[in-house]
Design an enzyme around this catalytic site. Structure first.
Site, PDB file in Angstrom:
ATOM      1  N   ARG A 258      34.310  42.309  48.953  1.00  9.90           N
ATOM      2  CA  ARG A 258      35.692  42.535  49.696  1.00  9.90           C
ATOM      3  C   ARG A 258      35.442  44.166  50.261  1.00  9.90           C
ATOM      4  O   ARG A 258      34.948  45.023  49.879  1.00  9.90           O
ATOM      5  CB  ARG A 258      36.016  42.500  48.614  1.00  9.90           C
ATOM      6  N   ARG A 273      37.972  48.390  41.753  1.00 12.99           N
ATOM      7  CA  ARG A 273      37.595  47.594  43.317  1.00 12.99           C
ATOM      8  C   ARG A 273      36.394  48.317  43.596  1.00 12.99           C
ATOM      9  O   ARG A 273      36.575  49.510  43.936  1.00 12.99           O
ATOM     10  CB  ARG A 273      39.528  48.339  43.263  1.00 12.99           C
ATOM     11  N   GLU A 345      44.917  43.243  37.327  1.00 14.41           N
ATOM     12  CA  GLU A 345      44.587  41.876  36.325  1.00 14.41           C
ATOM     13  C   GLU A 345      42.798  40.763  36.456  1.00 14.41           C
ATOM     14  O   GLU A 345      42.426  42.316  36.507  1.00 14.41           O
ATOM     15  CB  GLU A 345      45.073  41.152  38.466  1.00 14.41           C
ATOM     16  N   SER A 348      42.631  35.251  38.087  1.00 16.79           N
ATOM     17  CA  SER A 348      44.297  33.843  39.012  1.00 16.79           C
ATOM     18  C   SER A 348      43.586  32.473  38.985  1.00 16.79           C
ATOM     19  O   SER A 348      42.731  32.574  39.246  1.00 16.79           O
ATOM     20  CB  SER A 348      43.813  35.258  39.904  1.00 16.79           C
ATOM     21  N   ARG A 385      34.970  42.900  36.432  1.00 14.97           N
ATOM     22  CA  ARG A 385      36.018  43.792  35.929  1.00 14.97           C
ATOM     23  C   ARG A 385      36.258  43.624  34.866  1.00 14.97           C
ATOM     24  O   ARG A 385      36.858  45.075  34.595  1.00 14.97           O
ATOM     25  CB  ARG A 385      37.474  43.067  37.266  1.00 14.97           C
TER      26      ARG A 385
END
Length: 421
Positions: A258, A273, A345, A348, A385
């Site tokens: 990403r 991140r 988070e 998901s 994460r």
RNA sequence: GGUGGAGUCGCCUAGUGGCCGAGGGCGCACGCCUCGAAAGCGUGUGUAGGGCAACCUACCGUGGGUUCAAAUCCCACCUCCACCGCCA
């Protein structure tokens, strides 16, 4: 892609969905108008074409003066057909571009509003209480010789990192545990390609032309996937699946990429991140009428994994405006991060209903023998994460970290010990 | 990267300008026959859009072109196979 037939029959449903997302509902009217003009252009092309074909047959049967006369009329007709076809094609192009820009219909039960309008469904597990000042995951990771962001930056730039030693072992163990759980639940394990063609990306619901989040390799016109959802969704593209075999469940293990454009300054410390991480993702193809139920099952499997790594977390029902293009409903699990004093988070799960399947042309045969799109769903089973949450929640005063019992056989260690104080 | 060959209905295959959305075989479904089955015989068997329907239209790897008319001719591209080169 939304279903144009549904749009014609029940335009109010799309209007309501757009409003729930906080988006423009006037596109419904422009879509309907475009659809009507496309259909009329198509039918006039088709009748002209039918006439041309039958005239072509007359030409081949005739001869002499009669043939010459027919030929000159046929030539005239040919130009008309060409024009009508071009018109119909142009409208088809505009229509499909307009339709492709419309996000999925949201499930009625999804909370309305934006990012902050989520609804907390459940809180699970007790937040840890420390009789010392808890360290954040990066400090812990560095002391354990588990995470090296400095050299990550040296080699690849900001938001890159090395997992080293016990860090690498922890991630491998965690992802293996996730894979094992998935296999036991009947998922087919998959290691997919992480470079995909534009069609796979678009089919999954990403707007490759505008999305600044996606890495693109222009030399080869390939995209680096941000999640294995993309290759898994596209796996059955252009196929008609055996209805009796549904649901088809896959667990993909892949690196994810990403660009994190527009998140400058956010989560710059540590590995919360990052540009590249690893993830085990569940993906399910099922019958549309079973999708909502399947969605709950995916959520339950996520919760099963979170229980295995002994993390306190809450489950939120994500609001319509924060769903993304493809999802009709989304549940996130957010783990407690002691150093930040808030939930972040870690999983998901999305129910994309027939949205992706329609774009990718993944169908099954219904009871009536007709083909229908399937529904697709995805959900996180473990990702890099999680290491953040595991290190922080299971830390001890001396900087060591207790490995959750379920992970121990996969990591090969009961406790991660600091290599430097 | 180079050279040669190939891509047609689930599979194999026929088809070199109109009678081809497309024949044959296999497979599959249904029926007949049989106590039952096999064999045999018969019928059916792609996808999508439109129409109440009969039916119409599109699709023969993809995209363009030639032609009144393209699976068929021309161009480009893609994929697969073989060999050569390069890299690991």
């Amino acid at each position: 892609m939304i279903d144009l037939r549904t749009l014609r029959e029940d335009p109010d449903r799309l209007r309501a969905s757009q409003r729930a997302r906080g988006e423009d509902d006037s596109i419904v009217d422009s879509l309907l108008a475009l659809d009507a003009s496309h259909r009329s252009a198509l039918s006039s092309f088709e009748s002209l074409r039918a006439e041309q074909k039958s005239m072509g047959k007359s030409v081949s049967r005739s001869s002499g003066a009669e043939k010459d006369a027919l030929l000159s009329r046929a030539k005239e007709l040919a130009t008309q057909v060409k024009a009508a076809e071009a018109e119909a094609e142009a409208l088809a192009g505009r229509l499909s571009a307009a339709a492709a820009a419309v996000p999925n219909l949201v499930e009625e039960a999804a909370p309305h509003g934006g990012e902050d309008d989520y609804v907390v469904l459940e809180e699970v597990g007790a937040k840890p209480s420390f009789d010392f000042e808890p360290r954040d995951h990066l400090e812990l990771g560095e002391r354990l010789g588990a995470i090296d962001t400095e050299r990550g930056a040296k080699v690849s730039g900001a938001r890159f990192f090395f997992l080293t030693g016990v860090g690498a072992r922890l991630q491998l163990g965690m992802l293996n545990l996730a894979m094992q759980q998935a296999v036991e639940a009947g998922f087919t394990p998959m290691i997919p390609p992480v470079l995909v063609k534009p069609d796979a990306m678009r089919g999954t619901g990403f707007q490759v032309e505008h999305d600044k989040e996606i890495y693109h390799l222009p030399e080869d016109d390939l995209y680096l996937v941000g999640t294995s959802e993309v290759p898994l969704a596209a796996y059955h593209a252009d196929e008609i699946l055996d209805a009796a075999a549904l649901p088809l469940r896959y667990a993909g293990w892949s690196s994810c990429f990403r660009r994190e454009a527009g998140s400058y300054g956010k989560d710059t410390r540590g590995i919360i991140r990052v540009h590249q991480f690893d993830k085990v993702e569940m993906f399910s193809f099922c019958r549309p009428e079973d999708a909502a139920e399947e969605h709950r099952r995916l959520l339950a499997w996520e919760q099963e994994m979170l229980a295995k790594v002994e993390l306190p977390y809450r489950v939120i029902d994500v609001a319509a405006g924060d769903l993304g293009t493809s999802a009709a409903r989304k549940f996130d699990c957010e783990a407690w991060i002691p150093s930040q004093g808030r939930y972040r988070e870690v999983t998901s799960t999305s129910n994309c209903t027939e949205f992706q399947a329609r774009r990718l042309s993944v169908r099954h045969r219904g009871e009536d023998g007709k083909t229908r799109p399937v529904a697709t769903l995805n959900g996180t089973l473990a990702t890099t994460r999680w290491i953040v949450a595991i290190l922080e929640n299971h830390q001890r005063a001396d900087g060591s970290v207790v490995v959750p019992a379920a992970l121990r056989p996969h990591v090969g260690l009961d406790v991660l010990e600091p290599v430097k104080k």
